[in-house]
Structure formats: structure tokens, C-alpha cells
Design an enzyme around this catalytic site. Structure first.
Site, PDB file in Angstrom:
ATOM      1  N   HIS A  73      32.382 -41.021 -42.669  1.00 57.35           N
ATOM      2  CA  HIS A  73      33.434 -40.048 -42.339  1.00 57.35           C
ATOM      3  C   HIS A  73      34.831 -40.600 -42.615  1.00 57.35           C
ATOM      4  O   HIS A  73      35.787 -39.844 -42.701  1.00 57.35           O
ATOM      5  CB  HIS A  73      33.317 -39.645 -40.867  1.00 57.35           C
ATOM      6  CG  HIS A  73      32.115 -38.789 -40.597  1.00 57.35           C
ATOM      7  ND1 HIS A  73      32.194 -37.422 -40.444  1.00 57.35           N
ATOM      8  CD2 HIS A  73      30.804 -39.097 -40.496  1.00 57.35           C
ATOM      9  CE1 HIS A  73      30.982 -36.929 -40.237  1.00 57.35           C
ATOM     10  NE2 HIS A  73      30.122 -37.929 -40.261  1.00 57.35           N
ATOM     11  N   ASP A 119      43.195 -41.060 -44.008  1.00 56.47           N
ATOM     12  CA  ASP A 119      42.192 -40.330 -43.232  1.00 56.47           C
ATOM     13  C   ASP A 119      41.021 -40.015 -44.151  1.00 56.47           C
ATOM     14  O   ASP A 119      41.227 -39.700 -45.330  1.00 56.47           O
ATOM     15  CB  ASP A 119      42.790 -38.997 -42.731  1.00 56.47           C
ATOM     16  CG  ASP A 119      42.436 -38.710 -41.283  1.00 56.47           C
ATOM     17  OD1 ASP A 119      41.341 -39.097 -40.865  1.00 56.47           O
ATOM     18  OD2 ASP A 119      43.263 -38.087 -40.588  1.00 56.47           O
TER      19      ASP A 119
END
Ligand code: ADQ
Length: 494
Positions: A176, A389
């Protein structure tokens, strides 16, 4: 959704989607609270739709667990729509595996913040121990036909442990968070076992081409001539010493229809109106984050101050609403970050507040879904400016919930989401304080027609590539038949 009618899905992540807390009020002695965060937000609807099992840590260390922990979790089955199975962990393992190796080594390093990494040798031993514990529970619960989907950087080594226990089921891993470039990854003292751990899966999923290519570059740097690469069905096939691993790019989405439905409810509409009335005619600029140094909250506050200094005409006309949900509060660095942010908010408000106008409203707590949606709907501009991110779901949630199509998304070019949303968002370098300040001013002064055009395109993208589209692509890639090398090696293609 892929046909899994004959295959059960076992979903594995460090944390279960609920956290147990001791409470004297409840008859069982425990209360289950939903956990916040991107992974849980994304996977709960998928597992609910498919059924199956979620294996993870309950949040209670072994020393404090009682026999009824498993019972409390099993009682949640109907409410959740899937089975919850706990993995036990001691307090020392929690400290060294979770707080230590996962969040003080891999987390900062993989976000290119190597100077924040603490390479304490005892952390990796605990990481291996806990990965072994996860493998033991999975091996007990899984059968050969199951599809085992393991999530994120806490559990990289679980596949190797499962294979050594004789588990033959298909193993999927999804990262992720970002994967760094070789010059950063090579600093990791345990780079070989981590790389080998990833290569033990059948399928590796990454959020972006950037992350997949960084992984490939690291594999090529460390394994040199011993690996070969093919391409097949949008996947890269890596072969090392006769073993094949598929690599795919699967940008995670959100339950866009669920966000739209939620945002259209009467409760959210009423609350949105109240929020707008509270700020009068001002524009609302919104930040929503886990309180984490990778999210760039300090830099964002500085950029907002810079906007008000360099564009004085915007004073009293804009308000920044920053919502931060406390996170990893057992790690001193996170507690210090919280203090620094609170100090900065106080400083900026002290400097710029005028009669009837406070520039920054700061909420430090997790918001119920209705309130979160109302903030998304009420905000004229979303400021999503992480330093780096994997994806950033807030960017997508804002677009899905912004029913009037008039919001502007300011998005960090270092968020994975920029690969899908960058064309219609205002993209910024979050380290460039002047640049972000200019983007805030541009967003606040953007003509209506441009806002609507951009937001309509953003919403269409978020709806098209939602969380079910993501899960379907991962599961399809994980259930493809065996690949036999027929394609020419990639490096010979060019
Ligand atoms: P995170 O870094 O946790 O996850 P992010 O994508 O930023 O995730 O999502 C945060 C989630 O928490 C969102 O769903 C948001 O709604 C929720 N949230 C944040 N603040 C909140 C608040 N105050 N109240 C209520 N809810 C709040 C990791 C990676 C990301 C990746 C996700 C999913 O770091 O890059 O996008 O996994 O893959």
C-alpha cells in the site's frame, strides 16, 4: 468481481478492521471499535461483498488478552459480514515488530525519509518472529484452494514462512505504500531478506508504475544476471532461480458509489449547510489526514500562512479546516509531531486572527462518517499534500463526496493518486511552500466553469476506477493460469 465461487478469500493484514478495548460497561468486558486508515477503508467493502476471512492482530497484546478475545471477534461475524481471526503478539513483539521495524524502519525508508529511520538490529528479529506467527495462523485456517491476500509492509516475510510450512495456496501481496529507488532501498541493512521475502509471493501488487519500476530496479541491482523479465497480460514476470513472480500495477480506489450515497443523505446535507453557515461567505480549504509526518501537515500549514502573507486580499475570505486523526501515538516522533502542529496552528492563528475570523480551525480526532462527508461536501478546496504517499484515499473521497462538482483538488505530485488524478487536479510539490501557496490562491480564485470541468473529470475517474475495480484486477491477476515463458525478455525487446 472475479469468480471466486470455488475459492475462499483469506485477507491478511497487520491489524484487524476493529480494535478491541477493555471496558467495564460491556457485559463481555471488551468493546470493538472500527480502526481508521486507508487499508481498512478500502478492504472492508470488498471482503463484505466477497465473504471470507480477515486475519490480523486484535490490538490486544498477549499479556492482556483473555480467552474471550477470540469469542468477542467471532460474535462480530454477522455485523462485519466476514470472519475475524486474531493473531497473538506479545508486548515486546508489538514494540519491536510494529512500532520498531515496521514503523521506524520500513515506513520512513519507503517514504524516502531515510534520516528518520532507526535501524536497531533487534527490530528485524522481532519482525521475523511475528511474520512466523502470522504464517502459523494462516496455515491453520487455509486450504490449498484458498486465495491468500496479504497486505502491506508489516508482512513482507510471511510468504516465505508459509512456504516453509508447506502451504501451497496462491499468495498475493499488495504494497500500500511506495517502494523506494535503489539508492534508498540499499541502505536497509536487511535488504536481501526483504527482497527475497517479496519474491516468495506468486503476485506482487504495487500502487503505481513508479513503485513497480523501483522494485524492479532494486531486484536488478541486487540480483544482477540471476533474474529474467518477461511481460504478459499487463504483468511483468520475474524469474529468479526457476521461481516466477508476477508484478502488477493496481492503483487502489474507494467505494465511490458508497461515498456518493452517503454524501447525498439528509443528515450530511444538513450538516454541510451548518458548516457553510458557520464560516459565513468564506471559502473552506480542507486537510484530512492521519497525523503522520509523511502527510506534510507542517509544510501545508506553512504554505497556508504564506498564502495569507503574499495574498492579503484572501484574509478573512478563506479558512483552513485541518482534521487530523491521531496515529501511532506510542512512537515518540508522532507525539512530537502532534505538539509541533499544535504549536504552529497556535502561532499562525495568534499572528493573523482578526475580529470574527480565525484562519485555521484544527480538529485532532477521528470524525464519524457523516461528519467527514459533510466536511468534504462543504469544502471549496481540498489540500492533499503528502511528502510521499502510496496512493492517498482522501483525494478520492473528496472528489466522490463533492456532489456539486465545484470543488478544487490540490494534490501532491508525490502521492500515488497523482498518476490517475494529476491531469485535473492542481498538482504541487509539497516541499515548495511558495508553489503550494500559489496553488491555494489559484484554487480560491478559479472561475466556476473551470472548477466544474476539472471536478467532473475527477469524479468520473474515481467512480470508474473504484475499490471493486481494484480488487477485481488484483484477484484476476492472482488467479490467472500458470505462465510459461513465451514472450521475449523485456530487456531484449527494446
Ligand atoms: P493511510 O496512510 O492510512 O494508508 P490514506 O490513503 O491517507 O491512508 O487514507 C486515510 C483514511 O483515513 C481515509 O480513508 C480517511 O477518510 C480516513 N481518515 C483520515 N483522517 C480521518 C479523520 N480525522 N476522521 C475520520 N477518518 C479519517 C495507506 C497508504 C496510503 C494508501 C492507503 C490505501 O499510506 O498511501 O492510500 O494505505 O492503500
Amino acid at each position: 468481481m472475479s469468480d471466486l465461487s470455488t475459492r475462499r478469500l483469506i485477507n491478511v493484514s497487520n491489524r484487524l478492521p476493529v480494535m478491541l478495548r477493555r471496558t467495564p460497561d460491556d457485559a463481555t468486558g471488551w468493546r470493538a471499535e472500527p480502526t481508521a486508515g486507508g487499508l481498512v477503508s478500502a478492504l472492508t467493502p470488498v471482503l463484505r461483498a466477497l465473504g471470507g476471512e480477515w486475519i490480523g492482530w486484535s490490538g490486544i497484546v498477549e499479556e492482556h488478552a483473555t480467552a474471550d478475545v477470540a469469542q468477542v471477534l467471532s460474535a462480530l461475524r454477522d455485523e462485519m459480514g466476514f470472519t475475524l481471526t486474531p493473531v497473538a503478539m506479545t508486548a515486546d513483539q508489538r514494540d519491536k515488530f510494529y512500532l520498531g521495524f515496521s514503523n521506524e524502519v520500513i515506513w520512513p525508508l519507503f517514504h524516502d525519509l531515510q534520516s528518520r529511520a532507526n535501524f536497531a538490529p533487534s527490530y528485524f528479529t522481532a519482525y521475523e518472529e511475528v511474520n512466523r506467527r502470522f504464517a502459523a495462523v494462516i496455515a491453520q485456517r487455509a486450504s490449498a484452494d484458498d486465495l491468500i491476500w496479504i497486505h502491506d509492509y508489516h508482512l513482507i516475510n510471511t510468504a516465505q514462512e508459509l512456504r516453509s510450512l508447506g502451504v501451497t495456496a496462491s499468495l498475493i501481496f499488495f504494497l500500500h505504500i511506495p517502494f523506494p529507488q535503489p539508492d534508498i532501498f540499499l541502505k536497509l541493512p536487511w535488504r536481501e531478506p526483504i527482497l527475497a521475502g517479496m519474491l516468495a509471493y506468486d503476485l506482487l501488487g504495487f500502487q503505481t508504475v513508479r513503485d513497480r519500476d523501483n522494485f524492479l530496479a532494486c531486484a536488478q541491482t541486487l540480483l544482477g544476471d540471476t533474474i529474467t523479465l518477461d511481460s504478459w497480460e499487463d504483468l511483468v514476470i520475474v524469474t529468479v532461480q526457476g521461481c516466477q513472480v508476477r508484478l502488477g500495477v493496481f492503483p487502489i480506489g474507494i467505494d465511490a458509489a458508497g461515498f456518493e450515497r452517503g454524501a447525498a443523505t439528509r443528515a450530511v446535507t444538513d450538516l454541510t449547510r451548518q458548516l457553510r453557515t458557520a464560516v459565513g461567505g468564506q471559502q473552506i480549504i480542507l486537510g484530512v489526514d492521519r497525523l503522520d509526518y509523511t502527510k506534510g501537515i507542517e509544510q501545508r500549514l506553512e504554505a497556508f500562512r504564506n498564502t495569507l502573507q503574499r495574498y492579503p486580499e484572501l484574509r478573512r475570505r478563506i479558512t483552513l479546516v485541518q482534521i487530523a486523526v491521531p496515529s501511532r501515538t506510542d512512537i515518540p516522533e508522532y507525539r512530537m509531531l502532534k505538539q509541533r502542529i499544535e504549536g504552529l496552528v497556535g502561532e499562525i492563528n495568534g499572528e493573523l486572527t482578526h475580529l470574527g475570523w480565525v484562519p485555521i480551525q484544527y480538529l485532532c480526532r477521528s470524525l464519524p462518517f457523516t461528519e467527514l462527508l459533510a466536511h468534504y461536501r462543504a469544502a471549496d478546496v481540498a489540500l492533499v499534500t503528502p511528502l510521499k504517499d502510496g496512493m492517498n484515499l482522501v483525494a478520492k473521497e473528496y472528489c466522490a463526496a463533492h456532489l456539486d462538482h465545484q470543488g478544487v483538488l490540490i494534490l501532491s505530485e508525490f502521492a500515488g493518486a497523482a498518476a490517475q488524478l494529476g491531469t485535473h487536479a492542481l498538482t504541487v510539490n509539497p516541499y515548495d511552500i511558495d508553489g503550494v501557496a500559489d496553488a491555494i490562491a489559484q484554487a480560491c480564485q478559479m472561475p466556476l466553469i473551470e472548477r466544474v470541468t476539472r471536478m467532473t473529470a475527477l469524479r468520473a475517474s474515481v467512480r470508474r476506477e473504484d475499490v471493486f475495480w481494484w480488487a477485481d484486477r488484483v484477484l484476476r491477476a492472482g488467479t490467472l493460469p500458470a505462465y510459461h515463458s513465451v514472450a521475449p525478455a523485456l530487456d531484449q525487446e527494446a
